[in-house]
Enzyme design. Structure first.
Site, short mmCIF file in Angstrom:
data_model
loop_
_atom_site.label_atom_id
_atom_site.label_comp_id
_atom_site.label_asym_id
_atom_site.label_seq_id
_atom_site.Cartn_x
_atom_site.Cartn_y
_atom_site.Cartn_z
N ASP A 27 12.38 -9.54 -20.90
CA ASP A 27 13.12 -9.03 -19.74
C ASP A 27 13.92 -7.79 -20.12
O ASP A 27 14.30 -7.61 -21.27
CB ASP A 27 14.04 -10.15 -19.22
CG ASP A 27 14.50 -9.89 -17.79
OD1 ASP A 27 13.90 -9.02 -17.11
OD2 ASP A 27 15.46 -10.55 -17.36
N GLY A 28 14.19 -6.96 -19.13
CA GLY A 28 15.11 -5.84 -19.33
C GLY A 28 14.46 -4.45 -19.37
O GLY A 28 15.15 -3.48 -19.66
N ASN A 75 6.98 -11.90 -9.37
CA ASN A 75 6.93 -10.45 -9.60
C ASN A 75 5.95 -9.74 -8.66
O ASN A 75 6.04 -8.53 -8.46
CB ASN A 75 6.56 -10.12 -11.06
CG ASN A 75 7.64 -10.46 -12.07
OD1 ASN A 75 7.34 -10.76 -13.23
ND2 ASN A 75 8.91 -10.42 -11.67
N TRP A 76 5.02 -10.49 -8.03
CA TRP A 76 4.13 -9.87 -7.04
C TRP A 76 4.95 -9.29 -5.87
O TRP A 76 4.49 -8.41 -5.15
CB TRP A 76 3.13 -10.88 -6.47
CG TRP A 76 2.01 -11.28 -7.39
CD1 TRP A 76 1.79 -12.52 -7.90
CD2 TRP A 76 0.93 -10.45 -7.87
NE1 TRP A 76 0.67 -12.52 -8.70
CE2 TRP A 76 0.11 -11.26 -8.70
CE3 TRP A 76 0.58 -9.10 -7.71
CZ2 TRP A 76 -1.02 -10.79 -9.34
CZ3 TRP A 76 -0.55 -8.62 -8.35
CH2 TRP A 76 -1.33 -9.46 -9.16
N ARG A 195 14.81 -15.12 -24.85
CA ARG A 195 14.88 -14.30 -23.64
C ARG A 195 15.69 -13.06 -23.98
O ARG A 195 16.82 -13.17 -24.49
CB ARG A 195 15.51 -15.04 -22.46
CG ARG A 195 15.55 -14.15 -21.22
CD ARG A 195 15.84 -14.85 -19.93
NE ARG A 195 15.63 -13.91 -18.81
CZ ARG A 195 15.24 -14.25 -17.60
NH1 ARG A 195 15.03 -15.51 -17.31
NH2 ARG A 195 15.07 -13.34 -16.67
#
Ligand code: IPE
Ligand code: IPE
Ligand code: MG
Length: 263
Positions: A27-28, A75-76, A195
């Site tokens: 992430d990020g 995320n779609w 994460r």
């Protein structure tokens, strides 16, 4: 930072047992780009470089399973342009890394609803999965169009169909039977979940499989994640005592000559 990780030196993992299965919520990327006043897509491009770096390093140090959360079902719902850019980066990754993956004896696999991916991603993906299927060096699993809840729902449906056909009694359903119908069937559960970029949540990732996984959250943004940040996570993992519901006395050998656990 370890002295071996200083400039010019080859990074090395901390001495001690390594987790067999490392899973990462990468992430990020967006924040990395935004901090530099760049478009989010450039963050994803930089994130793809981190993927290459970490896959190579994990293989080198002997991690058996590496699972990367690359794209969630949710995320779609991002802007079409961003989804398109992510798909193209994925295609480029599969094309560019194909020789490295094959040369390094890495087996590529996926979890998630990969049938939803566009053909220009699915085709090289299926091809590389097929061509790497006998490789034994490390299993690299990409979570693509992945949702933990969906995965458990699919497994439940498969079991319900067997019950409906009279092949199975509801009372004989076991946790192992559920696990064997998940996309991760045959794979050990993750020992360590990393994460990046600081969020304290699971975001629908491996809900079943993470039951007893050690969690490590770093503030480092995914594009900045490298060998030394992975080593930090491995070091933290080595300091944990995994009790699986038991007492410390039960899980540590009586003559525990190992260093006292930090937490
Ligand atoms: C992770 O980075 C990549 C994907 C989810 C595909 P993000 O794009 O979520 O980055 P942030 O969270 O907005 O910084
Ligand atoms: C999780 O990141 C999904 C991936 C890393 C692929 P998100 O950025 O989608 O998660 P949330 O929305 O912050 O929970
Ligand atoms: Mg995010």
């Amino acid at each position: 930072m370890e002295s071996s990780e200083q400039k010019g030196q080859k990074p090395r993992p901390p001495p001690g047992p390594l987790p067999a299965h490392v899973a990462i919520i990468m992430d990020g990327n967006g924040r990395w780009a935004q901090q530099k006043s760049l478009p989010r897509v450039l963050g994803h491009r930089e994130g793809a470089r981190s993927v290459r770096r970490i896959v190579t390093y994990a293989r080198e140090i002997g991690i058996r399973y590496l699972t990367l959360y690359a794209f969630s079902t949710e995320n779609w719902g991002r802007p079409e342009l961003e989804v398109g850019a992510l798909m193209m980066l994925l295609r480029d990754y599969l094309e560019d890394e194909r020789p490295t993956i094959l040369k390094n004896n890495i087996k590529l696999s996926t979890i998630g609803a990969t049938e939803r991916l566009p053909g220009y991603v699915r085709d090289p993906l299926v091809e590389l999965m097929r061509d790497s299927s006998d490789n034994t060096g490390m299993t690299l699993t990409l979570a693509l169009s992945y949702s933990g809840r969906e995965e458990i729902t699919r497994a439940t449906r498969a079991l319900a169909e067997q019950v409906a056909r009279g092949e199975l009694k509801p009372e004989s359903i076991t946790a192992d039977m559920v696990a064997n119908r998940l996309d991760t069937a045959g794979m050990p559960d993750p020992d360590l979940l990393i994460r990046t970029s600081g969020e304290l949540r699971i975001s629908n990732f491996m809900l079943w499989q993470l039951a007893y996984t050690e969690l490590y959250i770093t503030q480092t943004l995914w594009p900045d994640f490298d060998e030394s940040t992975l080593n930090e996570a491995l070091r933290a993992y080595q300091g944990r005592t995994r009790r699986f519901g038991k007492t410390t006395e039960q899980v540590l050998p009586p003559d525990a000559s190992r260093p006292a656990p930090t937490r």
